[in-house]
Design an enzyme around this catalytic site. Structure first.
Site, mmCIF file in Angstrom:
data_model
loop_
_atom_site.group_PDB
_atom_site.id
_atom_site.type_symbol
_atom_site.label_atom_id
_atom_site.label_comp_id
_atom_site.label_asym_id
_atom_site.label_seq_id
_atom_site.Cartn_x
_atom_site.Cartn_y
_atom_site.Cartn_z
ATOM 1 C CE LYS A 22 43.303 31.140 54.807
ATOM 2 N NZ LYS A 22 42.211 32.015 55.251
ATOM 3 C CG ASN A 23 41.988 30.235 58.629
ATOM 4 O OD1 ASN A 23 42.415 31.127 57.894
ATOM 5 N ND2 ASN A 23 40.962 29.484 58.310
ATOM 6 N NE ARG A 94 34.794 39.121 55.622
ATOM 7 C CZ ARG A 94 34.752 38.682 56.873
ATOM 8 N NH1 ARG A 94 35.537 37.702 57.240
ATOM 9 N NH2 ARG A 94 33.966 39.209 57.757
ATOM 10 C CB CYS A 118 33.894 37.174 50.974
ATOM 11 S SG CYS A 118 33.418 35.769 51.974
ATOM 12 N NE ARG A 123 32.986 35.235 56.446
ATOM 13 C CZ ARG A 123 34.188 34.871 55.985
ATOM 14 N NH1 ARG A 123 34.401 34.907 54.702
ATOM 15 N NH2 ARG A 123 35.161 34.495 56.794
ATOM 16 C CG ASP A 307 37.199 26.791 56.355
ATOM 17 O OD1 ASP A 307 38.039 27.306 57.113
ATOM 18 O OD2 ASP A 307 36.157 27.372 55.991
ATOM 19 C CB ILE A 329 29.306 27.716 59.180
ATOM 20 C CG1 ILE A 329 29.559 26.425 59.977
ATOM 21 C CG2 ILE A 329 30.108 28.900 59.724
ATOM 22 C CD1 ILE A 329 29.568 26.541 61.466
ATOM 23 N NE ARG A 399 42.150 35.623 50.391
ATOM 24 C CZ ARG A 399 40.957 35.867 50.946
ATOM 25 N NH1 ARG A 399 39.877 35.905 50.221
ATOM 26 N NH2 ARG A 399 40.852 36.066 52.256
HETATM 27 C C1 EPZ Z 1 36.913 31.952 60.270
HETATM 28 O O1 EPZ Z 1 36.168 32.978 59.659
HETATM 29 C C2 EPZ Z 1 37.845 31.410 59.185
HETATM 30 N N1 EPZ Z 1 38.734 32.470 58.709
HETATM 31 C C3 EPZ Z 1 37.008 30.873 58.021
HETATM 32 O O2 EPZ Z 1 37.918 30.320 57.070
HETATM 33 C C4 EPZ Z 1 36.101 29.763 58.549
HETATM 34 O O3 EPZ Z 1 35.297 29.297 57.501
HETATM 35 C C5 EPZ Z 1 35.215 30.332 59.675
HETATM 36 O O4 EPZ Z 1 36.057 30.885 60.713
HETATM 37 C C6 EPZ Z 1 34.348 29.255 60.303
HETATM 38 O O5 EPZ Z 1 35.137 28.224 60.802
HETATM 39 C C7 EPZ Z 1 39.847 32.750 59.440
HETATM 40 O O6 EPZ Z 1 40.095 32.177 60.483
HETATM 41 C C8 EPZ Z 1 40.740 33.823 58.889
HETATM 42 P P1 EPZ Z 1 33.007 33.080 62.099
HETATM 43 P P2 EPZ Z 1 35.266 33.973 60.601
HETATM 44 O O7 EPZ Z 1 33.088 34.398 62.776
HETATM 45 O O8 EPZ Z 1 35.951 34.194 61.879
HETATM 46 C C9 EPZ Z 1 28.528 34.636 61.799
HETATM 47 C C10 EPZ Z 1 38.911 30.036 54.984
HETATM 48 O O9 EPZ Z 1 38.503 29.501 53.945
HETATM 49 N N2 EPZ Z 1 29.017 35.854 62.495
HETATM 50 O O10 EPZ Z 1 33.311 31.849 62.884
HETATM 51 O O11 EPZ Z 1 34.896 35.147 59.774
HETATM 52 C C11 EPZ Z 1 29.098 34.504 60.403
HETATM 53 O O12 EPZ Z 1 28.320 35.233 59.470
HETATM 54 C C12 EPZ Z 1 37.989 30.926 55.773
HETATM 55 O O13 EPZ Z 1 40.051 29.877 55.470
HETATM 56 C C13 EPZ Z 1 28.104 36.840 62.830
HETATM 57 O O14 EPZ Z 1 26.907 36.736 62.560
HETATM 58 O O15 EPZ Z 1 33.962 33.081 60.819
HETATM 59 C C14 EPZ Z 1 29.029 33.021 60.173
HETATM 60 O O16 EPZ Z 1 27.715 32.684 59.782
HETATM 61 C C15 EPZ Z 1 36.638 31.095 55.107
HETATM 62 N N3 EPZ Z 1 28.565 37.957 63.469
HETATM 63 C C16 EPZ Z 1 29.280 32.429 61.550
HETATM 64 O O17 EPZ Z 1 29.021 33.494 62.485
HETATM 65 C C17 EPZ Z 1 29.895 38.110 63.794
HETATM 66 O O18 EPZ Z 1 30.252 39.139 64.405
HETATM 67 C C18 EPZ Z 1 30.699 31.931 61.757
HETATM 68 O O19 EPZ Z 1 31.577 32.947 61.401
HETATM 69 C C19 EPZ Z 1 30.801 37.089 63.425
HETATM 70 C C20 EPZ Z 1 30.342 35.964 62.783
#
Ligand code: EPZ
Length: 419
Positions: A22-23, A94, A118, A123, A307, A329, A399
């Protein structure tokens, strides 16, 4: 609201075929906005988030066809797309914010709903927006929407992400492909799903080079090529079923995967006492020995994935002794713990660390899913709990897990969906 009912204490024996990721599918679909050439994507997981992304692209005017039987998507965007991504589609998915980079880069304008938070955290998308601003975009937030525009072209520059972010790396990688000049991205995510997106972008003709440990240099181009791509397997689905097999002390063959991509998870589970035989495109998982406790910190790839944190928590309840799992994370990713406690798990939370007391017998209960991975952890708990477990709000599950009750029932689980 649909529920899943599980009769516990059944060992799992058989074979599970892993679906596409999915990701990986979501950013690759967003990247198709860049091109007016034909694109065919196969090994698509038929899950709600992918159907929502397809609907979003259709709303933008994309000529996108999803064949659920062949698990293929065909796209040929002859006309220019619209550049408005509405709230009602992004509120549940998202990752829709990933259309921002490609829309801005190709059409110089975009109005995209803020994705919002969420259950697992706030996020934010500040890294996405500051990178695009640095590339010359004018970005305002108004009434819950990101209003972005750029005069001529996004301009290549040096972008250093303050923290590793999967989504920010993907959004800016895609945007850089049509930017003017070279964009150097540093402190990027190396998740396999980002790697699969890069393979797809290169098939479109994009010029992307790995630099150092976590860097990519992208040379902006004008013309893109038609492309065919098979989506990488879902490593989180794979980890979930490895844990299911170990938990129920069964014996499962898990197919359509590349074990080297999940070497961190495999070596950790082997250390706990799980028996995993690795072949080129499948593994066989069993667990006869007592499980040893362990301590884990979730990290960006190649570290242990956040995850799989909830699913691992369930396995730790069966280990000998005390285990720990630190969630580094997301700020609120222990929502499943209160539900596991209601099933008899003994878990203490201190800050972002969960302390799990092993050898706890779980009892079936009526429980509530809160997010995608928490819902699957409750299914795993139901598989080993005494008596019956009913998991509510399984729309979270739908999802991201394709045909989960079918895949588990085929291996002997007693699980059914209550309408
Ligand atoms: C991706 O989310 C995945 N989703 C998530 O999977 C996964 O848990 C996450 O990466 C971490 O591996 C998809 O790929 C669709 P991040 P993403 O940006 O991109 C902070 C699932 O269950 N951050 O790597 O949203 C954020 O708050 C989902 O399949 C900022 O501060 O995650 C977090 O603490 C859940 N500012 C950390 O970075 C930003 O602009 C990592 O988030 C972006 C992120």
């Amino acid at each position: 609201m649909q529920k899943l009912e599980i009769q516990g204490e059944k060992k799992l024996y058989g074979t599970i075929e892993i679906s596409g990721s999915k990701n990986a599918t979501l950013p690759i679909l967003a990247a198709t906005i860049l091109t007016n050439k034909k694109v065919v994507i196969s090994n698509i997981p038929i899950v709600k988030d992918v159907e929502t992304m397809v609907e979003l692209l259709r709303t933008l005017g994309s000529t996108i066809k999803l064949n659920k039987k062949s698990k293929k998507i065909e796209i040929l965007n002859k006309k220019n797309l619209k550049t408005f991504a509405p709230y009602h589609l992004l509120k549940t998915m998202r990752a829709g914010v990933l259309v921002l980079g490609p829309l801005l880069s190709k059409y110089k304008i975009a109005k995209v709903s803020l994705p919002g938070g969420c259950a697992i955290g706030s996020r934010p998308i500040n890294f996405h927006l500051s990178a695009l601003k640095k590339m010359g975009a004018n970005i305002k937030i108004k009434n819950g929407y990101i209003i972005a525009s750029v005069k001529e072209n996004l301009k290549g520059c040096l972008i250093k992400f303050p923290k590793v972010s999967v989504g920010a790396t993907e959004n800016v990688l895609i945007a850089s492909c049509l930017a003017k000049g070279k964009t150097s991205l540093r402190n990027c995510s190396l998740e396999p799903e980002v790697g699969d997106l890069i393979i797809f972008l290169k098939k479109l003709g994009c010029k992307i080079k790995k630099v150092g440990k976590r860097g990519f240099d992208v040379m902006g181009i004008k013309k893109l090529k038609p492309a065919k791509h098979k989506v990488i397997f879902d490593r989180i689905e794979t980890g979930t079923y490895i844990i299911a097999s170990a938990l129920t002390r069964g014996h499962i063959k898990i197919k359509n995967i590349s074990p080297k991509i999940i070497s961190t998870e495999i070596s950790l589970l082997k250390k706990m006492g799980v028996n995993i035989i690795k072949k080129s495109n499948y593994i066989v998982v069993s667990c006869l020995k007592k499980l040893k406790s362990t301590s884990i910190v979730t990290k960006p790839y190649p570290g242990f994935p956040t995850d799989l944190q909830a699913q691992m928590t369930v396995l730790m309840t069966r280990a000998e002794g005390i285990s720990k799992i630190k969630e580094s994370i997301f700020e609120n990713r222990f929502m499943h713990v209160s539900e596991l406690r209601r099933m008899g798990a003994q878990i203490d939370i201190k800050g972002n660390t969960a302390k799990i007391f092993g050898n706890s017998k779980l009892n079936g209960a009526e429980v509530m899913a809160t997010d995608l991975r928490a819902s699957v952890c409750l299914i795993l708990a139901g598989l080993v709990a005494r008596n019956k477990t009913v998991v509510n709000r399984i729309y979270h599950l739908d999802r991201g897990y394709e045909k989960i009750e079918e895949k588990l029932s085929k291996c002997g689980a007693q699980i059914k969906r209550l309408r």
